[in-house]
Design an enzyme around this catalytic site. Structure first.
Site, PDB file in Angstrom:
ATOM      1  N   GLN A   1     -10.216  29.378  29.300  1.00 24.53           N
ATOM      2  CA  GLN A   1     -10.870  28.808  27.968  1.00 24.53           C
ATOM      3  C   GLN A   1     -11.798  30.139  27.333  1.00 24.53           C
ATOM      4  O   GLN A   1     -12.556  30.402  27.786  1.00 24.53           O
ATOM      5  CB  GLN A   1     -11.586  27.674  28.513  1.00 24.53           C
ATOM      6  CG  GLN A   1     -12.566  27.226  27.199  1.00 24.53           C
ATOM      7  CD  GLN A   1     -13.477  26.087  27.665  1.00 24.53           C
ATOM      8  OE1 GLN A   1     -14.114  26.072  28.724  1.00 24.53           O
ATOM      9  NE2 GLN A   1     -13.843  25.191  26.918  1.00 24.53           N
ATOM     10  N   GLY A   2     -11.161  30.301  26.175  1.00 24.71           N
ATOM     11  CA  GLY A   2     -12.061  31.567  25.681  1.00 24.71           C
ATOM     12  C   GLY A   2     -12.636  30.741  24.118  1.00 24.71           C
ATOM     13  O   GLY A   2     -12.323  31.100  23.189  1.00 24.71           O
ATOM     14  N   TYR A   3     -13.952  30.230  24.705  1.00 22.85           N
ATOM     15  CA  TYR A   3     -14.874  29.660  23.429  1.00 22.85           C
ATOM     16  C   TYR A   3     -16.057  30.548  23.303  1.00 22.85           C
ATOM     17  O   TYR A   3     -16.144  31.078  22.038  1.00 22.85           O
ATOM     18  CB  TYR A   3     -15.244  28.406  24.057  1.00 22.85           C
ATOM     19  CG  TYR A   3     -14.317  26.898  23.642  1.00 22.85           C
ATOM     20  CD1 TYR A   3     -12.860  27.289  23.486  1.00 22.85           C
ATOM     21  CD2 TYR A   3     -14.890  25.829  23.710  1.00 22.85           C
ATOM     22  CE1 TYR A   3     -12.240  26.137  23.296  1.00 22.85           C
ATOM     23  CE2 TYR A   3     -14.161  24.533  23.365  1.00 22.85           C
ATOM     24  CZ  TYR A   3     -12.803  24.805  23.210  1.00 22.85           C
ATOM     25  OH  TYR A   3     -11.935  23.767  23.087  1.00 22.85           O
ATOM     26  N   SER A   4     -16.882  30.774  24.436  1.00 23.52           N
ATOM     27  CA  SER A   4     -18.172  31.331  24.315  1.00 23.52           C
ATOM     28  C   SER A   4     -17.858  32.807  23.736  1.00 23.52           C
ATOM     29  O   SER A   4     -16.871  33.690  24.158  1.00 23.52           O
ATOM     30  CB  SER A   4     -18.934  31.259  25.540  1.00 23.52           C
ATOM     31  OG  SER A   4     -18.914  29.784  26.085  1.00 23.52           O
TER      32      SER A   4
ATOM     33  N   SER B   1     -24.734  23.384  27.669  1.00 21.37           N
ATOM     34  CA  SER B   1     -25.825  23.443  28.574  1.00 21.37           C
ATOM     35  C   SER B   1     -26.207  21.777  28.465  1.00 21.37           C
ATOM     36  O   SER B   1     -26.123  21.061  27.509  1.00 21.37           O
ATOM     37  CB  SER B   1     -26.933  24.188  28.304  1.00 21.37           C
ATOM     38  OG  SER B   1     -27.658  23.829  26.787  1.00 21.37           O
ATOM     39  N   ASN B   2     -27.084  21.397  29.526  1.00 21.18           N
ATOM     40  CA  ASN B   2     -27.939  20.081  29.663  1.00 21.18           C
ATOM     41  C   ASN B   2     -28.655  19.620  28.246  1.00 21.18           C
ATOM     42  O   ASN B   2     -28.838  18.727  28.022  1.00 21.18           O
ATOM     43  CB  ASN B   2     -28.391  19.859  30.975  1.00 21.18           C
ATOM     44  CG  ASN B   2     -27.416  19.676  31.943  1.00 21.18           C
ATOM     45  OD1 ASN B   2     -26.094  19.817  31.969  1.00 21.18           O
ATOM     46  ND2 ASN B   2     -27.464  18.981  33.061  1.00 21.18           N
ATOM     47  N   GLU B   3     -29.507  20.951  28.053  1.00 25.76           N
ATOM     48  CA  GLU B   3     -30.236  20.671  26.846  1.00 25.76           C
ATOM     49  C   GLU B   3     -29.527  20.222  25.775  1.00 25.76           C
ATOM     50  O   GLU B   3     -29.835  19.452  24.902  1.00 25.76           O
ATOM     51  CB  GLU B   3     -30.983  22.161  26.694  1.00 25.76           C
ATOM     52  CG  GLU B   3     -32.147  22.213  27.705  1.00 25.76           C
ATOM     53  CD  GLU B   3     -32.120  22.840  28.850  1.00 25.76           C
ATOM     54  OE1 GLU B   3     -30.787  23.351  29.133  1.00 25.76           O
ATOM     55  OE2 GLU B   3     -32.592  22.771  30.017  1.00 25.76           O
TER      56      GLU B   3
ATOM     57  N   GLU C   1     -13.608  17.946  28.705  1.00 24.85           N
ATOM     58  CA  GLU C   1     -14.329  18.690  29.851  1.00 24.85           C
ATOM     59  C   GLU C   1     -15.499  18.238  30.646  1.00 24.85           C
ATOM     60  O   GLU C   1     -15.540  18.298  31.821  1.00 24.85           O
ATOM     61  CB  GLU C   1     -14.510  19.955  28.934  1.00 24.85           C
ATOM     62  CG  GLU C   1     -15.124  21.139  30.125  1.00 24.85           C
ATOM     63  CD  GLU C   1     -15.665  22.428  29.416  1.00 24.85           C
ATOM     64  OE1 GLU C   1     -15.327  22.648  28.164  1.00 24.85           O
ATOM     65  OE2 GLU C   1     -16.355  23.120  29.983  1.00 24.85           O
TER      66      GLU C   1
HETATM   67  C1  LIG Z   1     -20.455  30.225  35.196  1.00 24.37           C
HETATM   68  C2  LIG Z   1     -20.019  30.023  33.952  1.00 24.37           C
HETATM   69  C3  LIG Z   1     -18.797  29.665  33.702  1.00 24.37           C
HETATM   70  C4  LIG Z   1     -18.407  29.734  32.291  1.00 24.37           C
HETATM   71  N1  LIG Z   1     -17.178  29.644  31.930  1.00 24.37           N
HETATM   72  C5  LIG Z   1     -17.056  29.562  30.880  1.00 24.37           C
HETATM   73  C6  LIG Z   1     -15.467  29.631  30.089  1.00 24.37           C
HETATM   74  O1  LIG Z   1     -14.361  29.519  31.021  1.00 24.37           O
HETATM   75  N2  LIG Z   1     -15.131  29.548  28.903  1.00 24.37           N
HETATM   76  C7  LIG Z   1     -16.272  29.657  27.782  1.00 24.37           C
HETATM   77  O2  LIG Z   1     -15.821  29.738  26.705  1.00 24.37           O
HETATM   78  N3  LIG Z   1     -17.356  29.569  28.314  1.00 24.37           N
HETATM   79  C8  LIG Z   1     -17.734  29.633  29.361  1.00 24.37           C
HETATM   80  N4  LIG Z   1     -19.161  29.464  29.768  1.00 24.37           N
HETATM   81  C9  LIG Z   1     -20.115  29.855  28.758  1.00 24.37           C
HETATM   82  C10 LIG Z   1     -21.036  28.505  28.561  1.00 24.37           C
HETATM   83  O3  LIG Z   1     -20.447  27.670  27.917  1.00 24.37           O
HETATM   84  C11 LIG Z   1     -22.296  29.151  27.851  1.00 24.37           C
HETATM   85  O4  LIG Z   1     -23.013  29.983  29.040  1.00 24.37           O
HETATM   86  C12 LIG Z   1     -23.035  27.897  27.372  1.00 24.37           C
HETATM   87  O5  LIG Z   1     -22.422  27.238  26.233  1.00 24.37           O
HETATM   88  C13 LIG Z   1     -24.429  28.532  27.002  1.00 24.37           C
HETATM   89  O6  LIG Z   1     -24.306  29.495  26.159  1.00 24.37           O
HETATM   90  P1  LIG Z   1     -25.359  30.795  26.406  1.00 24.37           P
HETATM   91  O7  LIG Z   1     -25.024  31.354  27.699  1.00 24.37           O
HETATM   92  O8  LIG Z   1     -25.217  31.916  25.302  1.00 24.37           O
HETATM   93  O9  LIG Z   1     -27.071  30.462  26.495  1.00 24.37           O
HETATM   94  P2  LIG Z   1     -27.751  29.957  25.272  1.00 24.37           P
HETATM   95  O10 LIG Z   1     -26.884  29.410  24.151  1.00 24.37           O
HETATM   96  O11 LIG Z   1     -28.312  31.579  24.684  1.00 24.37           O
HETATM   97  O12 LIG Z   1     -28.764  29.333  25.833  1.00 24.37           O
HETATM   98  C14 LIG Z   1     -30.021  29.782  26.286  1.00 24.37           C
HETATM   99  C15 LIG Z   1     -30.912  28.572  26.661  1.00 24.37           C
HETATM  100  O13 LIG Z   1     -31.298  27.959  25.596  1.00 24.37           O
HETATM  101  C16 LIG Z   1     -31.024  26.496  25.667  1.00 24.37           C
HETATM  102  N5  LIG Z   1     -30.823  26.142  24.213  1.00 24.37           N
HETATM  103  C17 LIG Z   1     -30.060  26.448  23.211  1.00 24.37           C
HETATM  104  N6  LIG Z   1     -30.045  25.913  22.030  1.00 24.37           N
HETATM  105  C18 LIG Z   1     -30.777  24.822  22.279  1.00 24.37           C
HETATM  106  C19 LIG Z   1     -31.278  23.851  21.337  1.00 24.37           C
HETATM  107  N7  LIG Z   1     -30.814  23.683  20.127  1.00 24.37           N
HETATM  108  N8  LIG Z   1     -32.152  22.829  21.894  1.00 24.37           N
HETATM  109  C20 LIG Z   1     -32.868  23.147  23.056  1.00 24.37           C
HETATM  110  N9  LIG Z   1     -32.279  24.135  23.908  1.00 24.37           N
HETATM  111  C21 LIG Z   1     -31.351  24.926  23.616  1.00 24.37           C
HETATM  112  C22 LIG Z   1     -29.819  26.407  26.569  1.00 24.37           C
HETATM  113  O14 LIG Z   1     -29.632  25.123  26.958  1.00 24.37           O
HETATM  114  C23 LIG Z   1     -30.150  27.537  27.416  1.00 24.37           C
HETATM  115  O15 LIG Z   1     -30.999  26.836  28.343  1.00 24.37           O
HETATM  116  C24 LIG Z   1     -19.356  29.732  31.110  1.00 24.37           C
HETATM  117  C25 LIG Z   1     -20.806  29.955  31.484  1.00 24.37           C
HETATM  118  C26 LIG Z   1     -21.158  30.195  32.928  1.00 24.37           C
HETATM  119  C27 LIG Z   1     -22.432  30.082  33.381  1.00 24.37           C
END
Ligand SMILES: Cc1cc2nc3c(=O)[nH]c(=O)nc-3n(C[C@H](O)[C@H](O)[C@H](O)COP(=O)(O)OP(=O)(O)OC[C@H]3O[C@@H](n4cnc5c(N)ncnc54)[C@H](O)[C@@H]3O)c2cc1C
Lengths: 383, 395
Positions: B126-129, B377-379, B245
């Site tokens: 999955q290439g989203y992030s 994320s759970n937030e 998902e």
């Molecule tokens: C082990 C692992 C596997 C993954 N696999 C995939 C994958 O296969 N494909 C893919 O596309 N992605 C994948 N991801 C990416 C994942 O979806 C992102 O890590 C996630 O969406 C959070 O983004 P970020 O890491 O940039 O954190 P950030 O968005 O920078 O968040 C940092 C912190 O800020 C909080 N935050 C951000 N915005 C808000 C808000 N508006 N209100 C309150 N809190 C907030 C977050 O909850 C977090 O605690 C994976 C991540 C991990 C850790």
């Protein structure tokens, strides 16, 4: 009552902080975690030059006559740099036992070279079946002629893989779970019959499984009175717990400070994530827990050498519980607020997380301390 | 309302149970015993065994290879897989892009992709992030420029789980810079091995394993025929997919397994003259988690039942993601606590210090901190609940 550091202690803190930042930052630990020994004798010698290794040893024994508070000040800074040199094993545990129990000759032979940074030490007390029960000991020492013959196995011996001498707890009397009948012996790291299995751990530091098969030592290797070591072991492990509170505070501070900095720096949705109230509240709770961990470390360091063991135990257990619970709150939220990069190995937060979890499980975990606390007068006294 | 099973359902359970027992290879059974940490190859082997039986995708419609089971049967099947500690199949094809193609893909795409997903012949990721598009997914910058029948992709994805094993990647990319961020996003399917300019670089997690990758695109050509749904219409589909998902991402199966593993470990851990499993404090801690899991399981079944009669997973999948992943983490914490000092050990600790069935616990404990981060994320889930379900006013 007074919670201020003395001028001298403030100086120790500043100097240690500076030394760690310049000479042994986390990047140094990163390199060392790939090596066999995991730490460097050269750095150990430099730590001796700083006066750290003998800081809490009485002047009569060649130390600087400081207190556990001095040790805690140093440990907190070492924790910030994840400094892998065996300070807890060698100085806090073994050093403390020698200072308490060794006669003059033994001090000269084992304590002095350690304080000078020429040797390092270890304290071997845990066994596979013992969990946190300090009287659970199957390792035995039998009298042969003038000396002793030791057989048994110790696990998770901090610095057991590198120590020049190991203080080992062995049974000279009694049954597996008896408090009486335990004795302490000094065994050389290269003794005949001693097998050492190096154990890389979660935190990137090393411990060892030590197998004693008919290891012979002479009579002058017995520390203190035969069969009477239980209280000494308990005390050493409490000092270990106090040291964990101090070192852990270093990691707690690092995790907290780095998280707050990241909240200001990382942007999502066009704003710093620190502007989201949900995260501000988590950060505030982390701050509160950090202050409690700080308080707990102060409590533990003041009481670590309290002469009344009932009081010492109660205070140390209360402090260690706070490190476990409050530390856990901080470490898990730090990773959470870093998001994805928080679970990558290349970020330092994961390293602090691991070390803190290891300290959490050393010298009694939260359940063990809560259970011990309930058996003490401090808890039983209702008024 | 009814929770007990009919005689037919009991019979179905027997059938599933004995089939699993007969079909799992011996080495897999051994790994299942030892904590169920399966190699990727074993997961795929199990996938193929299930496929041969017609059971690889219980959730798919029958026309495209699903089982036609109702909610109860699916639940029974799931329970039996957990009981046997069978490997969990990779979700990216079966639970994510598969259902999306079923819902939004054209006939050709269905024919081209679904059979290979079902058979486990093509593996997906999955290439989203992206580095600057995590929680703020709509901020994604992977550019897709139109060039005749193709798009040319430039940019980077990150945290791509198991990209190193995958044959295909589904990506969200930017096909337009106009209007709102959400309006310029398209959903593409890219062939990792047969497209020049796609580069996968795995990196280490805190669990000490190579679970995710950076995925780079440099002038990578992807046919427009591989676009699912309309150009610039990827966002709403992507969100629908996240709903799917999240239900699977609650980690219910893993929590059940984890609890069994904790109990086994506690039984094997001597404390004085008895075992840790007899320690009243520790027992109670395990019991509490098992009891909470029961409530979560019923909540999950209710969501499944609702989905079966056509309700798209909505905010309840966010609830499930939060409570499920929190419990999943708590179970790993309990696993660590059960180890006592053995919790100091690591993947490379020798057997003399750490028995092999305990070797992966610390790694999982570390890695699973990610469970409350990935999949939104759970937030972010809480934001969804308060905004869309509770309709609370914004600041
Ligand atoms: C082990 C692992 C596997 C993954 N696999 C995939 C994958 O296969 N494909 C893919 O596309 N992605 C994948 N991801 C990416 C994942 O979806 C992102 O890590 C996630 O969406 C959070 O983004 P970020 O890491 O940039 O954190 P950030 O968005 O920078 O968040 C940092 C912190 O800020 C909080 N935050 C951000 N915005 C808000 C808000 N508006 N209100 C309150 N809190 C907030 C977050 O909850 C977090 O605690 C994976 C991540 C991990 C850790």
């Amino acid at each position: 009552m007074n919670f201020d550091l003395t001028e001298e202690q403030q100086m120790i803190m500043d100097q240690t902080a500076k030394f760690v930042a310049q000479e042994t930052p986390v990047s140094r630990f990163r390199k060392l975690r790939e090596t066999e020994r995991g730490w460097e004798p050269e750095m150990w010698a430099r730590m001796a030059e700083q006066g750290w290794l003998g800081i809490a040893i009485p002047e009569a024994q060649g130390g600087f006559g400081g207190s556990f508070v001095d040790l805690a000040i140093i440990l907190e800074q070492l924790g910030r740099g994840l400094v892998p040199e065996p300070f807890i094993a060698s100085v806090v545990l073994a050093g403390g036992i020698l200072s308490d129990q060794a006669d003059e000759k033994q001090c000269e032979a084992y304590l002095t070279p350690m304080m000078e940074g020429q040797t390092s030490l270890a304290f071997a007390y845990s066994e596979t079946q013992s969990r946190y029960n300090l009287s659970d000991c199957l390792t035995r020492a039998e009298k042969v002629g003038d000396g002793w013959k030791i057989s048994g196995e110790k696990v998770w011996v901090l610095n057991g893989h590198a120590a020049d001498q190991i203080i080992v707890a062995a049974r000279t009397g009694g049954d597996q779970l008896d408090e009486s009948g335990l004795s302490l012996f000094v065994v050389d790291g290269d003794a005949q019959g001693l097998e050492c299995i190096r154990v890389p751990g979660m935190d990137g530091q090393r411990t060892a499984v030590l197998r004693f098969t008919d290891v012979e030592v002479s009579a002058d290797r017995l520390l203190g009175r035969e069969g009477d070591a239980f209280a000494t072991i308990e005390k050493a492990v409490d000092r270990g717990a106090a040291a964990a509170c101090a070192e852990g505070l270093g990691q707690v501070r690092e995790l907290f400070e780095r998280t707050v900095a990241y909240l200001k720096e990382r942007e999502q949705f066009g704003v710093p994530i620190g502007s989201f109230q949900a995260l501000q509240h988590i950060a505030s709770d982390m701050y509160a827990e950090m202050e409690l961990c700080n308080s707990a470390s102060i409590l533990a360091s003041i009481q670590a050498d309290h002469p009344d063991s009932e009081i010492r135990k109660a205070e140390i257990s209360a402090a260690k519980l706070q490190l476990s619970d409050g530390g856990w709150f901080i470490q898990k939220n730090a990773i959470q607020l870093f998001g994805g990069i928080g679970v990558t190995d290349e970020q330092d937060e994961g390293l602090f997380f691991k070390r803190l979890r290891v300290l959490n499980g050393l010298f009694g975990d939260a359940d063990w301390h809560v259970s011990r606390f309930q058996s003490l007068k401090a808890f039983e006294a209702v008024v | 309302m009814e929770l007990s099973y009919t005689p037919e359902q009991d019979q179905f359970r027997d059938e599933v149970r004995s089939w699993i027992a007969e079909s799992m290879p011996a080495t897999m059974k051994k790994h299942a015993e030892d904590g169920a940490n399966f190699e990727h190859t074993e997961v795929m082997e199990w996938h193929k065994i299930l496929y041969a039986k017609g059971w690889a995708a219980p959730g798919w419609p029958e026309e495209v290879g699903g089982t036609g089971w109702d909610v109860s049967q699916r639940a029974i099947f799931q329970e039996e897989c957990v009981r046997a500690n069978a490997p969990s199949l990779s979700p990216f094809g079966l639970s994510m892009v598969g259902p999306l193609i079923i819902q939004y893909g054209n006939e050709e795409q269905k024919k081209r992709f679904l059979p290979a997903i079902l058979a486990g012949e093509e593996i997906w990721c999955q290439g989203y992030s992206e580095p600057n598009a995590g929680s703020d997914l709509a901020n994604l910058q992977l550019r897709a420029e139109s060039d005749g029948d193709d798009y040319i992709l430039n940019g980077q994805k990150t945290w791509t789980t198991y990209a190193q094993y995958a044959d295909w990647i589904f990506v969200l990319c930017r096909t337009s810079a106009e209007g709102k961020k959400q309006e310029g996003i398209s959903f593409l399917l890219a062939d990792i091995h047969n497209t020049d300019g796609i580069d996968v670089k795995p990196f280490l997690t805190t669990g000490g394993t190579l679970a995710f990758s950076e995925t780079w695109f440099k002038d990578a050509r992807v046919p427009k025929a591989n676009r699912v749904g309309p150009e610039n219409g990827g966002w709403s589909m992507a969100k629908a997919l996240l709903g799917h998902e999240r239900t699977g991402i609650g980690g219910i199966t893993e929590s059940e397994r984890g609890l069994t593993q904790v109990k086994k470990n506690a039984q094997r851990t001597a404390v004085g003259n008895s075992t840790l499993f007899d320690d009243p404090t520790f027992r109670a801690r395990i019991a509490r988690k098992q009891m909470r899991l029961r409530a979560i399981e019923i909540f999950n079944l209710r969501a499944l039942a609702a989905a079966q009669v056509g309700h798209a997973p909505g905010a309840e999948s966010s609830v499930l993601k939060i409570v499920g992943t929190e419990l999943q983490q708590e179970v790993t914490e309990l696993s660590m606590d059960a180890l006592g000092q053995n919790a100091m050990g690591w993947l490379d600790s020798p057997e003399e210090a750490l028995p092999s069935h305990q070797q992966a616990i610390a790694s999982q404990f570390n890695y699973l901190r990610a469970a409350t981060i990935y999949g939104g994320s759970n937030e972010i889930q809480k934001n969804i609940i308060s905004k869309h379900l509770l309709r609370l006013p914004s600041a």
